[in-house]
Design an enzyme around this catalytic site. Structure first.
Site, PDB file in Angstrom:
ATOM      1  N   ASP A  98       0.853  -1.108   0.038  1.00 22.17           N
ATOM      2  CA  ASP A  98      -0.065   0.011   0.022  1.00 22.17           C
ATOM      3  C   ASP A  98       0.836   1.365  -0.023  1.00 22.17           C
ATOM      4  OD1 ASP A  98      -2.532   1.471   0.494  1.00 22.17           O
ATOM      5  OD2 ASP A  98      -3.302  -0.413   1.125  1.00 22.17           O
ATOM      6  N   ASP A 204      -3.338   4.394  -2.437  1.00 18.56           N
ATOM      7  CA  ASP A 204      -4.249   4.977  -1.540  1.00 18.56           C
ATOM      8  C   ASP A 204      -4.752   6.407  -2.225  1.00 18.56           C
ATOM      9  OD1 ASP A 204      -5.805   4.337   1.053  1.00 18.56           O
ATOM     10  OD2 ASP A 204      -5.021   6.520   1.565  1.00 18.56           O
ATOM     11  N   GLU A 257      -6.441   3.437  -6.176  1.00 17.27           N
ATOM     12  CA  GLU A 257      -7.817   3.484  -5.469  1.00 17.27           C
ATOM     13  C   GLU A 257      -8.390   4.882  -6.132  1.00 17.27           C
ATOM     14  OE1 GLU A 257      -9.856   3.646  -1.279  1.00 17.27           O
ATOM     15  OE2 GLU A 257      -8.128   4.823  -1.493  1.00 17.27           O
ATOM     16  N   HIS A 330     -11.459  -3.712   2.726  1.00 19.20           N
ATOM     17  CA  HIS A 330     -11.194  -3.340   4.311  1.00 19.20           C
ATOM     18  C   HIS A 330     -11.843  -2.236   4.431  1.00 19.20           C
ATOM     19  CE1 HIS A 330      -8.348  -0.732   2.120  1.00 19.20           C
ATOM     20  NE2 HIS A 330      -8.282  -0.148   3.292  1.00 19.20           N
ATOM     21  N   ASP A 331     -12.726  -1.579   3.372  1.00 21.68           N
ATOM     22  CA  ASP A 331     -13.552  -0.319   3.684  1.00 21.68           C
ATOM     23  C   ASP A 331     -14.975  -0.666   3.530  1.00 21.68           C
ATOM     24  OD1 ASP A 331     -11.315   1.422   4.233  1.00 21.68           O
ATOM     25  OD2 ASP A 331     -11.007   1.859   1.982  1.00 21.68           O
TER      26      ASP A 331
HETATM   27  O1  ISL Z   1     -15.374   5.573   4.129  1.00 24.05           O
HETATM   28  C1  ISL Z   1     -14.741   5.865   3.110  1.00 24.05           C
HETATM   29  C2  ISL Z   1     -15.328   6.744   2.244  1.00 24.05           C
HETATM   30  O2  ISL Z   1     -16.334   7.464   2.819  1.00 24.05           O
HETATM   31  C3  ISL Z   1     -13.775   4.949   2.871  1.00 24.05           C
HETATM   32  O3  ISL Z   1     -14.141   4.057   1.757  1.00 24.05           O
HETATM   33  C4  ISL Z   1     -12.424   5.496   2.580  1.00 24.05           C
HETATM   34  O4  ISL Z   1     -12.259   6.629   3.407  1.00 24.05           O
HETATM   35  C5  ISL Z   1     -12.064   6.051   1.388  1.00 24.05           C
HETATM   36  O5  ISL Z   1     -12.360   4.649   0.517  1.00 24.05           O
HETATM   37  C6  ISL Z   1     -10.493   6.357   1.279  1.00 24.05           C
HETATM   38  O6  ISL Z   1     -10.019   4.779   1.689  1.00 24.05           O
HETATM   39  C7  ISL Z   1      -8.486   4.807   1.780  1.00 24.05           C
HETATM   40  O7  ISL Z   1      -7.739   5.879   2.534  1.00 24.05           O
HETATM   41  C8  ISL Z   1      -8.367   6.226   3.657  1.00 24.05           C
HETATM   42  C9  ISL Z   1      -8.334   4.814   4.640  1.00 24.05           C
HETATM   43  O8  ISL Z   1      -8.991   5.010   5.731  1.00 24.05           O
HETATM   44  C10 ISL Z   1      -9.055   3.858   3.947  1.00 24.05           C
HETATM   45  O9  ISL Z   1      -8.774   2.640   4.751  1.00 24.05           O
HETATM   46  C11 ISL Z   1      -8.386   3.507   2.477  1.00 24.05           C
HETATM   47  O10 ISL Z   1      -8.747   2.358   1.902  1.00 24.05           O
HETATM   48  C12 ISL Z   1      -7.436   7.059   4.433  1.00 24.05           C
HETATM   49  O11 ISL Z   1      -5.993   6.683   4.178  1.00 24.05           O
END
Ligand code: ISL
Ligand code: CA
Length: 572
Positions: A98, A204, A257, A330-331
């Site tokens: 990541d 990310d 992402e 994981h989200d």
């Molecule tokens: O809740 C979300 C959107 O409202 C989440 O899906 C997330 O914050 C968003 O997708 C961004 O995700 C990534 O960056 C975040 C982290 O918390 C997430 O786990 C990661 O996948 C900040 O680094």
């Protein structure tokens, strides 16, 4: 970019905190992962995406990085990481890690320095702005942006009397990509990991790196819309620079992402003529989660909506771009609890979903536990949640604004990220075999174990040849044996059908038809094609097999609840 091996790969995501604990402290770790590499190789995984394992105070479980080149002590040491990488490579698999570079932790050395003074050499590693004044002459943030995790996206810092930007938690200050020195630091860090032998990155919130330097308020009518942070003015310049400076020098793969990236914009990131990223994954079918969602979540997507999203992305990417397709990460809450059946058709619905996933055009991503049909976990009370997104929303809505606690709990039980993060269920033993019970330490896990581990666990699934796990394994191999499923064109042949997902994949003179019943009822489906033979089905045996020759007579398929099958068609 000419390397395309990533297209035929199967990606498996590991959330290290929840995968396997080797030393009994209740927290998953690198040695735990090492102990299950044979498991992953046996399943047929090609690429492991490992969520953050770097030094972090864990405000956001590792997505707040305090040192990009050190291992989180709870997870192990750099020597453990090297062992893990070696173990992965020895088994013919690859590792992507990541890359979290929109923000760091506020405990990162750079930020500790940055906040000290206006002329600190690290000041411009982060995004600082002087306050604005309101009508009463009081200091207010420079604009009205909101954070993903409740409250303003700006935090006042008394030492230098300025605000810093944090699109995520207060402890996740945004890095300033306008600063070429910061960019170079990131590129050096990427070289460090690639030289070690990692095979690429999952990036990310990569579309957020570039910010409009005028820091305008939300555009009219879009107040609170977090997707406005994506696709900033210099994003493609930065990604091209990253490609030129780092990525092109290695045989590596990248997955961005794509938060806030529309299907129409996707090829700006992954078009084969762009020299930016290899793959992107979108959020159009993910559970929308804004602060207000914790009181009034959007309804779940219908099957036709989901199908339309997949078809639209496929069309927009066309021959030029490529995506990473997924149902869980994981989200997101567990896909089985969203689109499947956690009751009597648990197995059938999990395997129907697996069929739809593993026959898409795009590189499939499997989230840990989906291969055994893990489900959402029931959280009895707010105190059982860990994710700061839930806890901050609770504070903002229930504590500060008196919103209904019962309603909040109900919504969180549907949409919270913790559902995906409960410990992996390995065996029907205490704590699902996730942790070892060593003296004085064992017994508690960092997040609640889903009590359904007595029915849903790896050990039992591997023993039963007719299990969800064996179907995933079979389906993964099936995809590998049929290049049409990787490279063939995609056509949804029944977009309006409320219960059935049916599409064809075609590659020169080969054509297959995928039909998945996504309902708990029997369905009749008009074939409209001449079937050569059944290639795979999630129901076994002539009597229950709606795909058998006798059942197909008259050009219709009689599908059992959640039945899924792939047919080879005659091509005239
Ligand atoms: O809740 C979300 C959107 O409202 C989440 O899906 C997330 O914050 C968003 O997708 C961004 O995700 C990534 O960056 C975040 C982290 O918390 C997430 O786990 C990661 O996948 C900040 O680094
Ligand atoms: Ca541990």
């Amino acid at each position: 970019m000419t390397k395309t091996h990533y297209k035929a790969s199967i990606v498996y995501q590991i959330y290290p905190r929840s995968f396997k604990d080797s030393n009994g402290d209740g927290i998953g770790d690198l040695q735990g992962i090492i102990s299950e590499l044979d498991y992953l190789a046996d399943l047929g995984v090609d690429v492991i995406w490992l969520s953050p394992f770097y030094k972090s105070p864990n405000a956001d479980n590792g997505y707040d990085i305090a040192d990009y080149q050190a291992i989180m002590p709870e997870f192990g040491t750099m020597a453990d990481f090297d062992d893990l990488l070696r173990g992965i490579h020895q088994r013919g698999m690859k590792l992507i890690i990541d890359l979290v570079v929109n923000h760091s932790s506020d405990e990162h050395f750079w930020f500790q320095e940055s906040r000290k003074s206006l002329d600190n050499p690290y000041r411009d590693y982060y995004i600082w702005q002087p306050p604005h004044q309101n009508d009463k002459g009081e200091n207010v943030p420079p604009n009205n942006w909101l954070s993903f995790f409740s409250g303003d996206a700006w935090q006042w810092d008394a030492t230098t009397e300025q605000y810093y930007l944090h699109l995520f938690a207060v402890k996740q200050p945004d890095l300033n990509w306008e600063n070429p020195k910061l960019r170079q630091e990131i590129y050096n860090m990427m070289h460090f990991w690639l030289k070690k032998g990692v095979n690429g990155f999952r990036m990310d919130v990569i579309p957020f790196l570039s910010k409009d330097q005028n820091f305008p308020d939300y555009p009219k009518g879009r107040f609170g819309d977090l997707t406005v942070y994506a696709n900033g003015p210099r994003i493609h310049e930065f990604l091209k620079e990253m490609h030129e400076t780092v990525l092109k020098h290695y045989d590596c793969m990248t997955i961005g992402e794509g938060f806030g990236v529309s299907a129409e914009q996707a090829n700006l990131y992954v078009g084969s003529d762009r020299a930016e990223l290899d793959m992107i994954y979108h959020f159009d079918h993910a559970v929308p989660r804004y602060e207000h969602s914790f009181i009034a979540p959007d309804p779940e997507f219908t099957l036709p909506q989901i199908k339309a999203i997949f078809a639209h992305w496929d069309t927009q990417l066309g021959e030029k771009g490529w995506q990473n397709v997924y149902f869980g990460n994981h989200d997101n809450p567990r896909i089985l609890s969203r689109l499947g059946n956690t009751g009597i058709y648990h197995k059938q619905s999990a395997t129907s979903i697996a069929t739809a996933l593993l026959t898409q055009r795009g590189t499939p991503g499997i989230y840990q536990g989906d291969e055994i049909g893990m489900t959402n976990c029931h959280f009895e009370d707010i105190s059982e949640f860990n994710d700061l997104q839930v806890l901050n929303a609770f504070q903002a809505l229930v504590v500060e604004k008196n919103a209904d606690k019962g309603q909040f709990l109900k919504a969180s039980n549907r949409i919270a990220r913790d559902h995906a993060r409960t410990p992996m269920q390995w065996k029907n033993e205490k704590n699902a075999g996730f942790t070892v019970d060593s003296v004085g330490k064992g017994g508690t896990t960092w997040l609640k174990v889903n009590p359904n581990f007595n029915k849903i666990n790896v050990a039992d699934a591997r023993k039963d040849p007719d299990s969800i796990w064996h179907f995933y394994k079979k389906m993964i191999q099936f995809r590998k044996d049929h290049p049409v499923l990787v490279h063939g064109s995609f056509e949804d042949i029944a977009p309006a059908d409320a219960n059935i997902y049916a599409f064809t994949r075609t590659l020169s003179d080969e054509k297959v038809l995928v039909v998945c019943n996504f309902s708990a009822e029997k369905q009749v489906f008009s074939l409209g094609f001449e079937v050569k033979n059944v290639l795979i089905s999630n129901y076994l045996g002539e009597n229950t097999d709606g795909t058998s020759r006798s059942n197909r007579e008259g050009g219709v398929l009689n599908l059992q609840p959640y039945q899924a099958c792939v047919f080879q068609l005659f091509v005239h």
